[in-house]
Structure formats: structure tokens, C-alpha cells
Write a protein that holds these residues in place. Structure first.
Motif, short mmCIF file in Angstrom:
data_model
loop_
_atom_site.label_atom_id
_atom_site.label_comp_id
_atom_site.label_asym_id
_atom_site.label_seq_id
_atom_site.Cartn_x
_atom_site.Cartn_y
_atom_site.Cartn_z
N SER A 158 0.84 -1.20 0.00
CA SER A 158 0.00 0.00 0.00
C SER A 158 0.88 1.25 0.00
O SER A 158 0.52 2.27 -0.60
N HIS A 159 2.04 1.15 0.65
CA HIS A 159 2.99 2.26 0.61
C HIS A 159 3.56 2.46 -0.78
O HIS A 159 3.81 3.59 -1.20
N VAL A 160 3.79 1.36 -1.49
CA VAL A 160 4.28 1.46 -2.87
C VAL A 160 3.25 2.20 -3.72
O VAL A 160 3.59 3.11 -4.49
N LEU A 161 1.97 1.84 -3.54
CA LEU A 161 0.90 2.49 -4.32
C LEU A 161 0.81 3.98 -3.99
O LEU A 161 0.68 4.81 -4.90
N ILE A 162 0.90 4.31 -2.71
CA ILE A 162 0.86 5.73 -2.31
C ILE A 162 2.07 6.46 -2.91
O ILE A 162 1.95 7.55 -3.46
N GLY A 163 3.23 5.81 -2.82
CA GLY A 163 4.45 6.40 -3.37
C GLY A 163 4.32 6.65 -4.87
O GLY A 163 4.74 7.69 -5.37
N MET A 164 3.71 5.68 -5.58
CA MET A 164 3.52 5.84 -7.02
C MET A 164 2.61 7.03 -7.32
O MET A 164 2.87 7.79 -8.26
N SER A 165 1.56 7.18 -6.52
CA SER A 165 0.65 8.33 -6.73
C SER A 165 1.41 9.64 -6.53
O SER A 165 1.22 10.59 -7.29
N LEU A 166 2.27 9.67 -5.50
CA LEU A 166 3.04 10.89 -5.23
C LEU A 166 4.01 11.18 -6.37
O LEU A 166 4.19 12.35 -6.76
N ILE A 167 4.64 10.12 -6.91
CA ILE A 167 5.57 10.32 -8.01
C ILE A 167 4.82 10.83 -9.25
O ILE A 167 5.29 11.73 -9.95
N ALA A 168 3.62 10.28 -9.48
CA ALA A 168 2.79 10.74 -10.61
C ALA A 168 2.48 12.23 -10.46
O ALA A 168 2.55 13.00 -11.42
N TRP A 169 2.16 12.62 -9.21
CA TRP A 169 1.87 14.04 -8.94
C TRP A 169 3.10 14.90 -9.23
O TRP A 169 3.02 15.96 -9.85
N ALA A 170 4.28 14.43 -8.78
CA ALA A 170 5.52 15.17 -9.01
C ALA A 170 5.82 15.26 -10.51
O ALA A 170 6.31 16.29 -10.99
N LEU A 171 5.49 14.19 -11.23
CA LEU A 171 5.73 14.17 -12.68
C LEU A 171 4.85 15.22 -13.37
O LEU A 171 5.32 15.96 -14.24
N VAL A 172 3.59 15.30 -12.95
CA VAL A 172 2.68 16.30 -13.51
C VAL A 172 3.22 17.70 -13.26
O VAL A 172 3.26 18.55 -14.16
N ARG A 173 3.71 17.93 -12.05
CA ARG A 173 4.27 19.25 -11.72
C ARG A 173 5.51 19.53 -12.56
O ARG A 173 5.77 20.70 -12.90
N THR A 174 6.28 18.49 -12.84
CA THR A 174 7.46 18.68 -13.69
C THR A 174 7.05 19.06 -15.11
O THR A 174 7.64 19.95 -15.72
N TYR A 175 5.99 18.39 -15.60
CA TYR A 175 5.49 18.74 -16.94
C TYR A 175 4.96 20.16 -16.98
O TYR A 175 5.03 20.83 -18.00
#
Lengths: 212, 99
Positions: A158-175
Motif C-alpha cells: 500500500s505504501h508502494v501504491l501511495i508512493g507511485m501516486s506521489l511520483i505521478a503528482w511530481a511528474l505532472v508538476r514537472t510537466y
């Protein structure tokens, strides 16, 4: 209006903000260690009390899948660290590639986890009272091992899934061009969380898969 | 803010390679029977790996010592929990075990 749009109005300076944020992040990571720590303590004590059960339980796990997942998470930690490295150098394209690689590694980890879980569910190896396996390799008390297995790997997954969501959010901000050498702290905090997930797996892998 | 945040590409890559080698060693050691030392070796290697991740990937080596203290105190309390739990089990439960 503040000069820096990344500076919240209740901080005097960007530097002060970063210090406060980091302090908060590390306090949060400490609570994570305490949460997983309780499970680790219980696991170590029970496995000391009932070594036969834990040895029999580990026979049901494929250490190769566990080892592959270890490598996947270690590589993902590296790509996460590299995304910050490139953000600091304003090499945004490389930063994005590293973030996408991290996300892919997280996805791969979950796919392997899914294969492991579904294989066990198929045989009736469920957690706790739902355990209905009695075939080859069964020993009295085996559900104890799998309660630990599902609780610890499940909480970790579940932590991996939360971490993936956070990385996706960071990726959007990078874009959106919000991340760069001027402001890479979001990546830093997402990274800290992601490395913690890796850290916990570093202990989970030998504890669960490599019981002698 | 941390003073030195530009860890070189070479260091990151070296740390990754060491982590991967240690993973291979973990698996290798588990195949050999050292008796009760197996668990000890596994935890020792895991701790070295965790230390590398903390120091380099999580930048603790280059950051303020305060974060070490926060993280270390969490680890300390987990060890304390283990110590007293184990002490309780050994002195009380095992001697009067009805399990």
C-alpha cells in the motif's frame, strides 16, 4: 506579493521553509518506522518461538520473485535520486525520464506482487481465518506465518501504491514546469518517502523469503 | 538548507552497484547453512544496505545531523520495544508455556 511563488506567506525565507518541511518529513518517516517496527518486533519474536512454522511458511514463497522485486526497488530508488540530480541541473527531460522509470519500477513491483498473491489465493492461502490450505507442506500453525506475510507485505505494497501516486503528482508538476533548479523540493520529499519504502523492503525480503 | 547537495553521478551509480552486489550476497549467504548466524548475517547486510540508502539516496550524509537524531530515535524505540518484549517472553512465557 512575495517574490518567490514557491514561498508560503508564513515563512520568512525559502531556506526556512525548506528546513521546516524537511523536519516535518523526517518526523513523518520516524512514525512510519514505529508503525512497521511493531510488526517487525512481533515477527522476530514469533519466528523465534515457532521456527518450524516460519521455515515451512517461507517454503511457499519464491525467493527469486522476492529477489527480483528487491532489485526493482533498489533501481527505482536510484532513478528517484537521479530525478532530483537532474532537476537540480535543470535537465528537465532527463528528470522526467527518471521519474517515469521510477513509476515503471513501482508498477513492475506491484505486478510481481500480484502474481505472488493471486497464486497463493488460488491455493486457498488467505490471511487469518480465511486460510483454507491443507495440501503439501502444511504444518500446524502455518496461518500464523501467512498472517504476518500478508500484513507486512500488504502494508508495504500500500505504501508502494501511495508512493507511485506521489511520483505521478511530481511528474505532472514537472510537466507543468513547476520543478527545476529553482524548486525541486517536492521531488526531494516524494523521494524520501519512496526511499523509505525501499528501506523497509530491504529488511522484509530476507526476513520473509530467506528463512533458514 | 543542506550545504552540499550536488552528489556526483558517479557516487549515485557506485552506491546502486554496491546495493545490487549486497543483494546477491544476501541471497548467496542464505543458501549456506551457518546455523543461527544466518539471521545475523542477513540483518547485518540489510543494515549496511539501509545505511547506504539513508546516507546517499536520502542525502543524510550531507544534511543536518538533526534528521539522523529523529530517524535514529525511532529506530532506538523499536529496539527498546524488542528488548523488553523479548525479555518478557524469555523470562515469563517460555518458563510457564502452555502454548
Amino acid at each position: 506579493m512575495s517574490e518567490n511563488k514557491n514561498l508560503a506567506h508564513h515563512f520568512d525565507s525559502y531556506e526556512q521553509q525548506v528546513r521546516a518541511e524537511k523536519l516535518g518529513m523526517w518526523l513523518f518517516l520516524a512514525t512510519e518506522i514505529l508503525m512497521f517496527g511493531g510488526l517487525f518486533v512481533a515477527y522476530v519474536i514469533y519466528s523465534g518461538e515457532y521456527p518450524a512454522i516460519f521455515k515451512a511458511g517461507a517454503q511457499f514463497l519464491d525467493w527469486k520473485k522476492g529477489a527480483i522485486n528487491t532489485v526493482v526497488l533498489l533501481v527505482s530508488s536510484w532513478t528517484m535520486a537521479m530525478s532530483i540530480y537532474y532537476a537540480q541541473k535543470d535537465q528537465i527531460r532527463k528528470c522526467k525520464i527518471m521519474l517515469i522509470s521510477t513509476l515503471s519500477c513501482g508498477f513492475l513491483f506491484m505486478v510481481i506482487k500480484y502474481i505472488e498473491y493471486s497464486h497463493k489465493f488460488h491455493e486457498g492461502i488467505f490471511p487469518g481465518g480465511f486460510f483454507s490450505y491443507s495440501g503439501e507442506g502444511f504444518v500446524e500453525g502455518l496461518p500464523l506465518y501467512f498472517s504476518f506475510y500478508y500484513l507486512m507485505t500488504g502494508l508495504h505494497a500500500s505504501h508502494v501504491l501511495i508512493g507511485m501516486s506521489l511520483i505521478a503528482w511530481a511528474l505532472v508538476r514537472t510537466y507543468k514546469k513547476q520543478i527545476g533548479s529553482h524548486h525541486y523540493m517536492p521531488l526531494e520529499y516524494v523521494g524520501l518517502f519512496w526511499h523509505l519504502v525501499d528501506l523497509i523492503w530491504i529488511y522484509l525480503f530476507p526476513l520473509l523469503y530467506l528463512v533458514e | 538548507m543542506s550545504k552540499n547537495h550536488s552528489i556526483s553521478f558517479k557516487i549515485y551509480l557506485t552506491v546502486l552497484v554496491i546495493l545490487l552486489i549486497l543483494t546477491v550476497i544476501t541471497v548467496g549467504v542464505a543458501q549456506v547453512d551457518f546455523g543461527m548466524f544466518n539471521a545475523f548475517f542477513a540483518m547485518l547486510i540489510a543494515t549496511v544496505k539501509a545505511g547506504l540508502v539513508l546516507m546517499y539516496f536520502m542525502h543524510l550524509k550531507y544534511d543536518e545531523k538533526l534528521y539522523w537524531l529523529i530517524f535514529g530515535s525511532a529506530v532506538f524505540f523499536v529496539v527498546l520495544l524488542y528488548f523488553f518484549s523479548e525479555l518478557d517472553i524469555v523470562t515469563r512465557v517460555i518458563q510457564n508455556s502452555v502454548l
